[in-house]
Design a protein around this motif. Structure first.
Motif, PDB file in Angstrom:
ATOM      1  N   ALA A   7       0.833  -1.202   0.000  1.00 12.67           N
ATOM      2  CA  ALA A   7       0.000   0.000   0.000  1.00 12.67           C
ATOM      3  C   ALA A   7       0.868   1.253   0.000  1.00 12.67           C
ATOM      4  O   ALA A   7       0.628   2.192  -0.772  1.00 12.67           O
ATOM      5  CB  ALA A   7      -0.937  -0.004   1.209  1.00 12.67           C
ATOM      6  N   ALA A  12      -2.053   2.865  -3.031  1.00 12.57           N
ATOM      7  CA  ALA A  12      -3.384   2.259  -2.893  1.00 12.57           C
ATOM      8  C   ALA A  12      -3.634   1.972  -1.413  1.00 12.57           C
ATOM      9  O   ALA A  12      -2.700   1.712  -0.655  1.00 12.57           O
ATOM     10  CB  ALA A  12      -3.457   0.957  -3.692  1.00 12.57           C
ATOM     11  N   SER A  13      -4.886   2.027  -1.016  1.00 14.09           N
ATOM     12  CA  SER A  13      -5.203   1.714   0.377  1.00 14.09           C
ATOM     13  C   SER A  13      -5.137   0.211   0.603  1.00 14.09           C
ATOM     14  O   SER A  13      -5.269  -0.586  -0.337  1.00 14.09           O
ATOM     15  CB  SER A  13      -6.599   2.232   0.730  1.00 14.09           C
ATOM     16  OG  SER A  13      -7.594   1.491   0.038  1.00 14.09           O
ATOM     17  N   VAL A  14      -4.945  -0.175   1.846  1.00 19.98           N
ATOM     18  CA  VAL A  14      -4.953  -1.591   2.210  1.00 19.98           C
ATOM     19  C   VAL A  14      -6.299  -2.201   1.827  1.00 19.98           C
ATOM     20  O   VAL A  14      -6.369  -3.314   1.293  1.00 19.98           O
ATOM     21  CB  VAL A  14      -4.657  -1.761   3.718  1.00 19.98           C
ATOM     22  CG1 VAL A  14      -4.945  -3.176   4.180  1.00 19.98           C
ATOM     23  CG2 VAL A  14      -3.215  -1.361   4.029  1.00 19.98           C
ATOM     24  N   ARG A  15      -7.356  -1.468   2.060  1.00 21.25           N
ATOM     25  CA  ARG A  15      -8.694  -1.947   1.701  1.00 21.25           C
ATOM     26  C   ARG A  15      -8.805  -2.202   0.201  1.00 21.25           C
ATOM     27  O   ARG A  15      -9.379  -3.203  -0.232  1.00 21.25           O
ATOM     28  CB  ARG A  15      -9.727  -0.922   2.158  1.00 21.25           C
ATOM     29  CG  ARG A  15     -11.143  -1.346   1.917  1.00 21.25           C
ATOM     30  CD  ARG A  15     -12.102  -0.328   2.472  1.00 21.25           C
ATOM     31  NE  ARG A  15     -13.470  -0.744   2.217  1.00 21.25           N
ATOM     32  CZ  ARG A  15     -14.505   0.029   2.339  1.00 21.25           C
ATOM     33  NH1 ARG A  15     -14.356   1.286   2.723  1.00 21.25           N
ATOM     34  NH2 ARG A  15     -15.703  -0.413   2.092  1.00 21.25           N
ATOM     35  N   SER A  16      -8.264  -1.297  -0.625  1.00 23.16           N
ATOM     36  CA  SER A  16      -8.292  -1.480  -2.076  1.00 23.16           C
ATOM     37  C   SER A  16      -7.518  -2.729  -2.486  1.00 23.16           C
ATOM     38  O   SER A  16      -7.972  -3.499  -3.339  1.00 23.16           O
ATOM     39  CB  SER A  16      -7.722  -0.259  -2.792  1.00 23.16           C
ATOM     40  OG  SER A  16      -8.554   0.850  -2.616  1.00 23.16           O
TER      41      SER A  16
END
Length: 138
Positions: A7, A12-16
């Motif tokens: 990330a 990018a986000s961890v969620r993404s």
């Protein structure tokens, strides 16, 4: 590398990243403790996924097309055809949105108290706070 490092390196986000993996756009192995471990190629893969998202492709379309994009040996005219179809889909959306804006302009003209272009919406974040009339400069 772990998901947090991926990330940080890609923006990018961890969620993404978890979403990309769930959609089979990105692969990872698991450590004995169950943590995701990504290889070095994952950095380029996430960059490609984000580029395709920015281009308007859905994750479903990406899952279909990524093998053709990433491996020149399986790249066929189908890839160009599908990309052109996606482009047309986006152009159709733009056309529909144009009609929606025109319909809203008509509603504003009929019920918005006259010149809709003379109204200013103050925003805090993304939510409108209040509607006020602009005063003409003197």
């Amino acid at each position: 590398m772990r998901i947090g490092e991926l990330a940080a390196r890609t923006g990018a986000s961890v969620r993404s990243i978890r979403y990309y993996e769930k959609q089979n756009l990105l692969g990872a192995t698991r450590s004995h403790g169950g943590q995701r471990i990504f290889d070095e190629e994952a950095v380029e893969r996430v960059a490609l996924i984000r580029r395709l998202l920015d281009a308007g492709l859905t994750s479903r379309t990406m899952a279909e097309l990524l093998p053709c994009i990433t491996d020149a040996a399986v790249r066929t005219p189908y890839l160009a055809l599908r990309l052109h179809e996606e482009r047309q889909r986006i152009l159709d959306q733009i056309e529909r949105l144009g009609r929606t804006v025109a319909a809203l302009d008509a509603v504003i003209g009929d019920f918005g108290g006259g010149d809709g272009g003379n109204l200013a919406v103050r925003r805090r974040g993304r939510r409108p706070v209040r509607l006020r009339r602009r005063t003409p400069a003197t």
